[in-house]
Motif scaffolding. Structure first.
Motif, PDB file in Angstrom:
ATOM      1  N   GLY A  27       1.379  -9.926  -3.227  1.00  0.00           N
ATOM      2  CA  GLY A  27      -0.206  -9.857  -2.692  1.00  0.00           C
ATOM      3  C   GLY A  27       0.180  -8.191  -2.076  1.00  0.00           C
ATOM      4  N   LEU A  28       0.745  -7.598  -2.265  1.00  0.00           N
ATOM      5  CA  LEU A  28       0.766  -6.301  -2.672  1.00  0.00           C
ATOM      6  C   LEU A  28      -0.224  -5.133  -3.231  1.00  0.00           C
ATOM      7  CD1 LEU A  28       4.345  -5.276  -1.541  1.00  0.00           C
ATOM      8  CD2 LEU A  28       2.885  -5.519  -0.178  1.00  0.00           C
ATOM      9  N   TYR A  29      -0.416  -5.369  -4.595  1.00  0.00           N
ATOM     10  CA  TYR A  29      -1.507  -5.013  -4.860  1.00  0.00           C
ATOM     11  C   TYR A  29      -2.452  -5.526  -5.276  1.00  0.00           C
ATOM     12  CZ  TYR A  29       2.837  -3.217  -6.896  1.00  0.00           C
ATOM     13  OH  TYR A  29       4.231  -2.391  -6.615  1.00  0.00           O
ATOM     14  N   ASN A  30      -3.636  -4.770  -6.757  1.00  0.00           N
ATOM     15  CA  ASN A  30      -4.888  -5.630  -6.199  1.00  0.00           C
ATOM     16  C   ASN A  30      -5.934  -5.222  -7.598  1.00  0.00           C
ATOM     17  OD1 ASN A  30      -6.693  -3.736  -5.722  1.00  0.00           O
ATOM     18  ND2 ASN A  30      -6.968  -3.982  -4.183  1.00  0.00           N
ATOM     19  N   ALA A  31      -6.810  -5.763  -8.295  1.00  0.00           N
ATOM     20  CA  ALA A  31      -7.007  -5.362  -9.134  1.00  0.00           C
ATOM     21  C   ALA A  31      -7.069  -3.802  -9.558  1.00  0.00           C
ATOM     22  CB  ALA A  31      -8.882  -5.555  -9.521  1.00  0.00           C
ATOM     23  N   THR A  32      -7.592  -2.732  -8.282  1.00  0.00           N
ATOM     24  CA  THR A  32      -7.235  -1.548  -8.990  1.00  0.00           C
ATOM     25  C   THR A  32      -6.073  -0.649  -7.915  1.00  0.00           C
ATOM     26  OG1 THR A  32      -8.116  -1.524  -5.758  1.00  0.00           O
ATOM     27  CG2 THR A  32     -10.045  -1.909  -7.696  1.00  0.00           C
ATOM     28  N   SER A  33      -5.272  -1.184  -8.264  1.00  0.00           N
ATOM     29  CA  SER A  33      -3.951  -1.046  -8.900  1.00  0.00           C
ATOM     30  C   SER A  33      -3.666  -0.306  -9.338  1.00  0.00           C
ATOM     31  CB  SER A  33      -3.022  -1.742  -7.941  1.00  0.00           C
ATOM     32  OG  SER A  33      -3.167  -2.545  -6.268  1.00  0.00           O
ATOM     33  N   MET A  34      -2.983   0.728  -9.480  1.00  0.00           N
ATOM     34  CA  MET A  34      -2.248   1.355 -10.762  1.00  0.00           C
ATOM     35  C   MET A  34      -1.168   2.017 -11.094  1.00  0.00           C
ATOM     36  SD  MET A  34      -3.219   3.830 -13.570  1.00  0.00           S
ATOM     37  CE  MET A  34      -4.863   3.420 -14.166  1.00  0.00           C
ATOM     38  N   LEU A  35       0.062   0.942 -11.871  1.00  0.00           N
ATOM     39  CA  LEU A  35       1.491   1.590 -11.704  1.00  0.00           C
ATOM     40  C   LEU A  35       1.364   2.215 -13.292  1.00  0.00           C
ATOM     41  CD1 LEU A  35       4.192   1.298 -11.346  1.00  0.00           C
ATOM     42  CD2 LEU A  35       4.412  -1.143 -12.952  1.00  0.00           C
ATOM     43  N   PRO A 105      -6.388  -3.382  10.238  1.00  0.00           N
ATOM     44  CA  PRO A 105      -5.488  -2.879  11.263  1.00  0.00           C
ATOM     45  C   PRO A 105      -4.307  -3.762  10.751  1.00  0.00           C
ATOM     46  CG  PRO A 105      -7.438  -3.211  11.943  1.00  0.00           C
ATOM     47  CD  PRO A 105      -7.582  -4.043  10.963  1.00  0.00           C
ATOM     48  N   GLY A 106      -3.290  -2.673   9.966  1.00  0.00           N
ATOM     49  CA  GLY A 106      -1.869  -2.484   9.874  1.00  0.00           C
ATOM     50  C   GLY A 106      -1.668  -3.844   8.764  1.00  0.00           C
ATOM     51  N   GLN A 107      -2.964  -3.741   7.841  1.00  0.00           N
ATOM     52  CA  GLN A 107      -2.601  -4.158   6.008  1.00  0.00           C
ATOM     53  C   GLN A 107      -2.897  -3.700   5.117  1.00  0.00           C
ATOM     54  OE1 GLN A 107      -5.966  -7.001   6.383  1.00  0.00           O
ATOM     55  NE2 GLN A 107      -4.404  -8.102   7.618  1.00  0.00           N
ATOM     56  N   TYR A 108      -2.036  -3.021   4.120  1.00  0.00           N
ATOM     57  CA  TYR A 108      -2.352  -2.453   2.776  1.00  0.00           C
ATOM     58  C   TYR A 108      -1.831  -2.748   1.744  1.00  0.00           C
ATOM     59  CZ  TYR A 108      -1.530   1.522   6.976  1.00  0.00           C
ATOM     60  OH  TYR A 108      -1.835   2.241   8.402  1.00  0.00           O
ATOM     61  N   TYR A 109      -2.500  -2.260   1.040  1.00  0.00           N
ATOM     62  CA  TYR A 109      -2.341  -2.778  -0.253  1.00  0.00           C
ATOM     63  C   TYR A 109      -2.190  -1.135  -1.203  1.00  0.00           C
ATOM     64  CZ  TYR A 109      -6.193  -0.614  -3.160  1.00  0.00           C
ATOM     65  OH  TYR A 109      -7.451   0.028  -2.954  1.00  0.00           O
ATOM     66  N   VAL A 110      -0.630  -1.463  -2.469  1.00  0.00           N
ATOM     67  CA  VAL A 110       0.051  -0.724  -2.704  1.00  0.00           C
ATOM     68  C   VAL A 110      -1.422   0.104  -4.456  1.00  0.00           C
ATOM     69  CG1 VAL A 110       1.365   0.376  -4.886  1.00  0.00           C
ATOM     70  CG2 VAL A 110       2.469  -1.085  -2.603  1.00  0.00           C
ATOM     71  N   HIS A 111      -1.729   1.400  -4.478  1.00  0.00           N
ATOM     72  CA  HIS A 111      -2.832   1.618  -4.733  1.00  0.00           C
ATOM     73  C   HIS A 111      -2.530   2.511  -6.116  1.00  0.00           C
ATOM     74  CE1 HIS A 111      -7.152   2.456  -6.308  1.00  0.00           C
ATOM     75  NE2 HIS A 111      -6.975   3.797  -6.011  1.00  0.00           N
ATOM     76  N   ASN A 112      -1.788   2.961  -5.406  1.00  0.00           N
ATOM     77  CA  ASN A 112      -0.907   4.063  -6.390  1.00  0.00           C
ATOM     78  C   ASN A 112       0.272   3.826  -6.034  1.00  0.00           C
ATOM     79  OD1 ASN A 112      -3.225   5.756  -5.803  1.00  0.00           O
ATOM     80  ND2 ASN A 112      -3.225   5.604  -8.145  1.00  0.00           N
ATOM     81  N   ASP A 113       0.994   3.115  -8.050  1.00  0.00           N
ATOM     82  CA  ASP A 113       2.759   3.093  -7.639  1.00  0.00           C
ATOM     83  C   ASP A 113       3.484   3.871  -8.970  1.00  0.00           C
ATOM     84  OD1 ASP A 113       5.404   1.982  -7.929  1.00  0.00           O
ATOM     85  OD2 ASP A 113       4.769   0.255  -7.656  1.00  0.00           O
ATOM     86  N   VAL A 114       3.936   4.572  -8.938  1.00  0.00           N
ATOM     87  CA  VAL A 114       4.697   5.689  -9.963  1.00  0.00           C
ATOM     88  C   VAL A 114       6.213   5.258  -9.949  1.00  0.00           C
ATOM     89  CG1 VAL A 114       5.128   8.240 -11.014  1.00  0.00           C
ATOM     90  CG2 VAL A 114       2.809   7.630  -9.681  1.00  0.00           C
ATOM     91  N   PHE A 115       6.460   5.170 -10.662  1.00  0.00           N
ATOM     92  CA  PHE A 115       7.993   4.359 -10.521  1.00  0.00           C
ATOM     93  C   PHE A 115       8.933   5.924 -12.071  1.00  0.00           C
ATOM     94  CE2 PHE A 115      11.493   2.653 -12.353  1.00  0.00           C
ATOM     95  CZ  PHE A 115      12.474   2.336 -11.766  1.00  0.00           C
ATOM     96  N   ARG A 116      10.221   6.219 -11.921  1.00  0.00           N
ATOM     97  CA  ARG A 116      11.046   6.397 -12.867  1.00  0.00           C
ATOM     98  C   ARG A 116      12.160   6.650 -12.601  1.00  0.00           C
ATOM     99  NH1 ARG A 116       9.077   9.523 -17.806  1.00  0.00           N
ATOM    100  NH2 ARG A 116       6.927   9.680 -17.493  1.00  0.00           N
TER     101      ARG A 116
END
Length: 121
Positions: A27-35, A105-116
């Motif tokens: 539920g935190l990501y969507n079709a436009t999210s990038m990891l 209001p108070g709702q977010y999704y992860v648009h970008n996520d970079v992990f190292r």
């Protein structure tokens, strides 16, 4: 809620959910999210969750959280450092960047996520 309060709540929820099983993060990501995971880019919820599940059982310990407002008033940038144990092995240092975008209001999704992982520290 302030950006700092949103960020702290998000980070706590994200890593608790991830440690319980990557499927909890759908539920935190969507079709436009990038990891970007260790240099590999993936887009869309299914691809992102698939990659996170492939890591196996993880346990995160967060050390620091840095937060900045984004150019868009409905977005927040979060930078996290900490340690992660993968499959019960030795803890490894990691850093992770999140760009959260508001959907209401108070709702977010992860648009970008970079992990190292941080080796040799």
């Amino acid at each position: 809620m302030s950006a700092e309060e949103v960020a702290k709540a998000f980070v706590q929820h994200f890593y608790q959910a991830f440690d319980a099983g990557a499927d909890s993060l759908v539920g935190l990501y969507n079709a436009t999210s990038m990891l970007t995971f260790e240099g590999t880019q993936l887009q869309g919820t299914e691809n992102i969750i698939g990659k996170l599940k492939s890591v196996g059982q993880v346990a995160h310990t967060v050390k620091t959280i840095d937060v900045q407002p984004s150019k868009d008033a409905n977005a927040i940038i979060i930078f996290v450092t900490g340690a992660v144990t993968i499959g019960g092995g030795n803890p490894l240092h990691f850093c992770e960047f999140f760009h959260l975008v508001g959907t209401g209001p108070g709702q977010y999704y992860v648009h970008n996520d970079v992990f190292r992982l941080n080796y040799g520290l």
